[in-house]
Design a protein around this motif. Structure first.
Motif, PDB file in Angstrom:
ATOM      1  N   GLU A 186       0.808  -1.222   0.000  1.00 40.89           N
ATOM      2  CA  GLU A 186       0.000   0.000   0.000  1.00 40.89           C
ATOM      3  C   GLU A 186       0.842   1.273   0.000  1.00 40.89           C
ATOM      4  O   GLU A 186       0.516   2.226  -0.688  1.00 40.89           O
ATOM      5  N   GLU A 187       1.936   1.267   0.792  1.00 47.54           N
ATOM      6  CA  GLU A 187       2.749   2.483   0.842  1.00 47.54           C
ATOM      7  C   GLU A 187       3.365   2.776  -0.521  1.00 47.54           C
ATOM      8  O   GLU A 187       3.426   3.927  -0.951  1.00 47.54           O
ATOM      9  N   ALA A 190       0.670   4.152  -2.681  1.00 46.50           N
ATOM     10  CA  ALA A 190       0.410   5.550  -2.317  1.00 46.50           C
ATOM     11  C   ALA A 190       1.459   6.448  -2.969  1.00 46.50           C
ATOM     12  O   ALA A 190       1.134   7.487  -3.551  1.00 46.50           O
ATOM     13  N   THR A 193       0.747   6.872  -6.702  1.00 42.94           N
ATOM     14  CA  THR A 193      -0.365   7.769  -7.023  1.00 42.94           C
ATOM     15  C   THR A 193       0.020   9.225  -6.776  1.00 42.94           C
ATOM     16  O   THR A 193      -0.553  10.124  -7.363  1.00 42.94           O
ATOM     17  N   LEU A 194       1.014   9.448  -5.905  1.00 38.63           N
ATOM     18  CA  LEU A 194       1.439  10.823  -5.631  1.00 38.63           C
ATOM     19  C   LEU A 194       2.423  11.330  -6.686  1.00 38.63           C
ATOM     20  O   LEU A 194       2.976  12.416  -6.543  1.00 38.63           O
ATOM     21  N   GLY A 195       2.653  10.520  -7.700  1.00 39.78           N
ATOM     22  CA  GLY A 195       3.446  10.998  -8.828  1.00 39.78           C
ATOM     23  C   GLY A 195       4.895  10.559  -8.817  1.00 39.78           C
ATOM     24  O   GLY A 195       5.659  10.933  -9.701  1.00 39.78           O
ATOM     25  N   ASN A 209      11.820   1.266   4.673  1.00 35.84           N
ATOM     26  CA  ASN A 209      11.020   0.288   5.412  1.00 35.84           C
ATOM     27  C   ASN A 209      11.739  -1.032   5.631  1.00 35.84           C
ATOM     28  O   ASN A 209      11.436  -1.758   6.571  1.00 35.84           O
ATOM     29  N   ALA A 294       7.810   3.078  18.014  1.00 31.43           N
ATOM     30  CA  ALA A 294       6.701   3.118  17.061  1.00 31.43           C
ATOM     31  C   ALA A 294       5.417   2.597  17.696  1.00 31.43           C
ATOM     32  O   ALA A 294       4.326   3.058  17.393  1.00 31.43           O
ATOM     33  N   GLU A 296       4.553   2.866  20.801  1.00 31.15           N
ATOM     34  CA  GLU A 296       4.023   3.744  21.845  1.00 31.15           C
ATOM     35  C   GLU A 296       3.042   4.771  21.305  1.00 31.15           C
ATOM     36  O   GLU A 296       3.130   5.194  20.193  1.00 31.15           O
TER      37      GLU A 296
ATOM     38  N   PHE B  78      -5.350   9.233  -4.162  1.00 30.07           N
ATOM     39  CA  PHE B  78      -5.927   7.952  -3.722  1.00 30.07           C
ATOM     40  C   PHE B  78      -5.814   7.852  -2.210  1.00 30.07           C
ATOM     41  O   PHE B  78      -4.750   8.071  -1.651  1.00 30.07           O
ATOM     42  N   PHE B  80      -6.371   5.315   1.003  1.00 27.84           N
ATOM     43  CA  PHE B  80      -6.501   3.889   1.281  1.00 27.84           C
ATOM     44  C   PHE B  80      -7.257   3.649   2.583  1.00 27.84           C
ATOM     45  O   PHE B  80      -7.230   4.484   3.483  1.00 27.84           O
ATOM     46  N   GLN B  81      -7.870   2.457   2.672  1.00 21.16           N
ATOM     47  CA  GLN B  81      -8.624   2.120   3.889  1.00 21.16           C
ATOM     48  C   GLN B  81      -7.724   2.168   5.120  1.00 21.16           C
ATOM     49  O   GLN B  81      -8.120   2.672   6.154  1.00 21.16           O
ATOM     50  N   HIS B  82      -6.505   1.621   4.973  1.00 22.91           N
ATOM     51  CA  HIS B  82      -5.601   1.603   6.125  1.00 22.91           C
ATOM     52  C   HIS B  82      -4.557   2.717   6.033  1.00 22.91           C
ATOM     53  O   HIS B  82      -3.403   2.530   6.395  1.00 22.91           O
ATOM     54  N   ALA B  84      -2.119   3.993   4.712  1.00 20.75           N
ATOM     55  CA  ALA B  84      -0.888   3.864   3.930  1.00 20.75           C
ATOM     56  C   ALA B  84       0.010   5.094   4.064  1.00 20.75           C
ATOM     57  O   ALA B  84       0.668   5.498   3.113  1.00 20.75           O
ATOM     58  N   LEU B  85       0.047   5.670   5.258  1.00 20.95           N
ATOM     59  CA  LEU B  85       0.995   6.774   5.480  1.00 20.95           C
ATOM     60  C   LEU B  85       2.409   6.206   5.529  1.00 20.95           C
ATOM     61  O   LEU B  85       2.603   5.049   5.887  1.00 20.95           O
ATOM     62  N   PHE B  86       3.392   7.024   5.159  1.00 16.26           N
ATOM     63  CA  PHE B  86       4.780   6.565   5.218  1.00 16.26           C
ATOM     64  C   PHE B  86       5.222   6.601   6.679  1.00 16.26           C
ATOM     65  O   PHE B  86       5.347   7.676   7.265  1.00 16.26           O
ATOM     66  N   LYS B  87       5.474   5.411   7.241  1.00 14.69           N
ATOM     67  CA  LYS B  87       5.716   5.275   8.681  1.00 14.69           C
ATOM     68  C   LYS B  87       6.952   6.037   9.144  1.00 14.69           C
ATOM     69  O   LYS B  87       6.998   6.548  10.245  1.00 14.69           O
ATOM     70  N   HIS B  88       7.962   6.060   8.249  1.00 16.32           N
ATOM     71  CA  HIS B  88       9.246   6.610   8.683  1.00 16.32           C
ATOM     72  C   HIS B  88       9.340   8.114   8.445  1.00 16.32           C
ATOM     73  O   HIS B  88      10.379   8.701   8.649  1.00 16.32           O
ATOM     74  N   MET B  89       8.250   8.729   7.995  1.00 18.22           N
ATOM     75  CA  MET B  89       8.269  10.170   7.726  1.00 18.22           C
ATOM     76  C   MET B  89       7.317  10.878   8.698  1.00 18.22           C
ATOM     77  O   MET B  89       6.310  10.311   9.110  1.00 18.22           O
ATOM     78  N   TYR B  97       5.317  14.920   0.436  1.00 15.46           N
ATOM     79  CA  TYR B  97       5.944  13.905  -0.424  1.00 15.46           C
ATOM     80  C   TYR B  97       5.680  14.108  -1.922  1.00 15.46           C
ATOM     81  O   TYR B  97       6.602  14.136  -2.724  1.00 15.46           O
ATOM     82  N   GLY B  98       4.397  14.269  -2.268  1.00 15.77           N
ATOM     83  CA  GLY B  98       4.024  14.400  -3.676  1.00 15.77           C
ATOM     84  C   GLY B  98       4.699  15.590  -4.343  1.00 15.77           C
ATOM     85  O   GLY B  98       4.952  15.585  -5.553  1.00 15.77           O
ATOM     86  N   HIS B 135       2.385   7.047  13.703  1.00 16.12           N
ATOM     87  CA  HIS B 135       1.967   6.156  14.790  1.00 16.12           C
ATOM     88  C   HIS B 135       1.568   6.911  16.047  1.00 16.12           C
ATOM     89  O   HIS B 135       1.013   6.334  16.977  1.00 16.12           O
ATOM     90  N   ARG B 149      -2.432  14.613   2.152  1.00 16.19           N
ATOM     91  CA  ARG B 149      -1.324  14.176   1.309  1.00 16.19           C
ATOM     92  C   ARG B 149      -1.798  13.983  -0.138  1.00 16.19           C
ATOM     93  O   ARG B 149      -1.123  14.387  -1.086  1.00 16.19           O
ATOM     94  N   ALA B 150      -2.987  13.381  -0.277  1.00 22.02           N
ATOM     95  CA  ALA B 150      -3.523  13.149  -1.621  1.00 22.02           C
ATOM     96  C   ALA B 150      -3.853  14.478  -2.307  1.00 22.02           C
ATOM     97  O   ALA B 150      -3.676  14.624  -3.518  1.00 22.02           O
TER      98      ALA B 150
END
Lengths: 296, 359
Positions: A186-187, A190, A193-195, A209, A294, A296, B78, B80-82, B84-89, B97-98, B135, B149-150
């Protein structure tokens, strides 16, 4: 009313106490198990390590230095590092590509691929060496064609690199496959889609990741590549100063009764292994801390 | 920017996910793709985005064929249901990002990116989270960040895949109202996928009901709810009671009750199924009402301001569900296990071979 609720709460606490004891081992058993583990570790790991270091320096630091700086030893060090420099990146690329394919695509033979990846761990290294002798030897399948084109694989650096790449094949892929399967795609979607292009997505999203898993896989791969003996012994031809890696050089010294020199070179290899384990522990510690943060 | 879906098919192995679907989403409209799981709604959304390639058929944005255009070139937002954010950012980096991955020549300056990101974070009312990590945020906050973000890349169309599916009921309700207000502000053509009929009816300008890869009905929320095109849509959009009925010259007969069925003008005594919603059943506590059927009240459940009754009529195996306001229930003085008389006040009849007349 009051008395009945009181009695029920009393019986409840005894029940809890009982339950706690029921799931715990008796103290003597706990101590026994710990003692067995520690004794084993001491006898088979710490003691040999001390012996290696003690024997290496038994004739003083000068003898140690002489043993690791003589031309054949230097050649073995150079060859070992060369092999590592080729084999580790090769498996890095293979591991990332395989894990990517398994985690992100559906294709025929995927489960076969996953089971086959572990093969190099299951086959004895000597057998691996023999497989490549059969393939590239002068009586082998590709031998005549290779000698016609003046290509040397067996008893030369390419042969050593090939068996080591084979032997260390699973390390990076094994680390990454479960990690990437768990993370899904998914990431990455995403990001697309953001280009972002596929390459930018890999660089900015996928790589961060899988970074820690990747480092962990590389460290393990590196340790194994330096220490590989059996398969290399078969394909290298053991030409002193030319096709002897560090483990082979140690064996040669040992067979020639040069015990101090053998242990000196061994201490070098052991030192490299210890450094690798230290880095691995740091990576694990860092990764755990990151995951804890992460969570927490 | 309008979206045109032209005879699109998509299958996965033997499973037909999208079965020859043609649809047009008009410029600036907020459309809900509604259907049960496996109905192909998410696949259709992903085909529009370019995350799936259709087997056959074309996708056009504002008349321009985008079927073979790569996802990254389609400028779709787009969600997403879950999340889909970038965890490390950080939140800021996520929203930026875009813009930061644009080729150097098109990339705005650092200051411009910062201004834009903060503006979007204010729009989703989360500017105070800029330096946090995903998180550290709640589910509802994460989804608002995902939306910001979208929107950062100024997408031509906004596609949302079950955007509130992972959230709890209260946050869901808040967020969908918020999405409706946001859409009224920014007016970007939006399609969102949901299996929740209430969500679809409340938020959207238009509802497309899907089942087994096909479009069952396409219309305004009122149209779809009040005039379901077929039994599937009727049943999917809420609870429903089924009665045996006969239609004869524009009238449906359920027992002794006669209800208008103008769409069956000219039909002669045909058997069919009458669909009646729980709130379309009148409940009485006495027998003095024409055509009312006697029933036993088997279960009373009070759900907030409404009361739901389960009733069993004398000659039926099936339970009848009725719904009435609490005050009306009190006036009637009904009780569990007691007697009641029921009468449908509105119905929609479908003939067994699905010969549906559109009234």
């Amino acid at each position: 009313m009051t008395s009945s609720s009181l009695s029920s709460s009393v019986s409840h606490t005894t029940l809890v106490a009982h339950w706690r004891r029921a799931t715990e081992e008796p103290v003597w058993l706990q101590r026994c198990l710990i003692a067995v583990a520690l004794t084993f570790l001491g006898l088979f790991l710490v003691l040999p390590l001390i012996v290696v270091l003690y024997s290496a320096f038994s004739q003083g630091i000068d003898a140690w230095q002489a043993a690791i700086t003589e031309p054949d030893a230097l050649a073995a060090i150079r060859l070992t590092l060369l092999v590592v420099v080729i084999a580790v990146p090769a498996n890095l690329v293979f591991g990332v590509a395989t894990a990517w394919a398994v985690a992100k695509f559906e294709f025929r033979g995927k489960s076969v691929l996953i089971s086959l990846i572990d093969m190099p761990f299951a086959i004895s290294p000597v057998v691996v060496g023999l497989i490549f002798v059969v393939m590239f030897g002068s009586q082998g399948w590709l031998g005549p064609w290779l000698s016609e084109h003046d290509l040397k694989i067996l008893y030369a650096v390419p042969g050593i690199v090939i068996v080591i790449v084979f032997g260390t094949l699973p390390f990076v892929a094994r680390e990454l496959i479960p990690l990437m399967q768990q993370q899904g795609k998914e990431e990455e979607e995403a990001s697309l889609t953001l280009g972002a292009s596929g390459w930018k997505t890999f660089w900015h999203v996928t790589l961060p990741n899988i970074k820690w898993g990747l480092i962990y896989g590389v460290i393990l791969c590196n340790a194994r590549a330096m220490g590989e003996f059996g398969a290399v012994a078969v394909v290298s031809g053991r030409i002193r100063g030319e096709t002897n890696t560090l483990p082979l050089h140690i064996e040669v010294l040992y067979n020639e009764y040069q015990f101090t020199a053998a242990f000196a070179v061994s201490s070098l290899l052991t030192g490299l292994a210890l450094v690798t384990i230290a880095i691995k522990s740091f990576v694990e510690w860092h990764d755990e801390r990151r995951q804890r943060l992460a969570a927490e | 920017m309008s979206i045109e879906i032209d005879h699109v098919n998509k299958h996965f192995g033997d499973f037909i996910a999208v079965d020859n679907v043609s649809l047009t989403f008009r410029d600036g409209e907020l459309t809900a793709l509604l259907g049960p799981s496996g109905s192909g709604k998410t696949t259709l959304l992903r085909v529009i985005a370019g995350l799936e390639q259709p087997d056959t058929g074309r996708i056009r944005f504002h008349g321009e064929d985008t079927t073979d255009l790569h996802v990254s070139k389609r400028s779709v937002g787009f969600v997403f249901q879950h999340y889909a954010l970038f965890k490390h950012m950080t939140v800021f980096q996520n929203v930026a990002y875009g813009l930061t991955v644009k080729p150097r020549r098109q990339r705005p300056s650092k200051a411009e990116i910062k201004r834009k990101v903060m503006e979007l974070l204010e729009l989703v009312q989360l500017d105070w989270t800029a330096h946090r990590y995903p998180h550290q945020l709640s589910g509802g906050q994460r989804q608002r960040i995902a939306l910001a973000r979208a929107l950062a890349v100024e997408p031509k169309v906004l596609l949302l895949d079950e955007p509130f599916g992972a959230l709890d009921a209260k946050v869901r309700a808040e967020l969908r109202r918020w999405l409706r207000r946001l859409h009224d502000e920014i007016h970007v053509t939006s399609v969102f996928v949901t299996h929740d009929q209430e969500e679809a009816l409340e938020v959207s300008d238009r509802v497309v009901v899907m089942n087994q890869g096909r479009v069952e009905q396409d219309g305004s929320p009122e149209e779809v709810y009040d005039h379901p095109a077929n039994p599937f849509v009727y049943q999917f959009l809420g609870n429903v009671n089924l009665f045996h009925a006969r239609v004869h010259d524009g009238v449906a007969r359920i027992g002794d009750v006669h209800l208008p069925a103008p769409e069956y003008e000219g039909y002669r005594d045909e058997p069919g199924q009458a669909y009646v919603r729980p709130h379309e059943i009148e409940v009485f506590s006495d027998r003095n009402h024409d055509g009312a059927l006697h029933a036993k009240v088997e279960l009373v459940s009070v759900v907030g301001p409404t009361v739901r009754l389960e009733l069993r009529t004398d000659n039926s195996e099936d339970l009848v569900h009725a719904e009435l306001p609490k005050h009306r229930f009190r006036e009637l003085g009904l009780a569990q296990g007691g007697d009641a008389w029921i009468r449908p006040i509105h119905s929609r009849v479908f003939l067994p071979d699905s010969r549906v007349a559109n009234g």
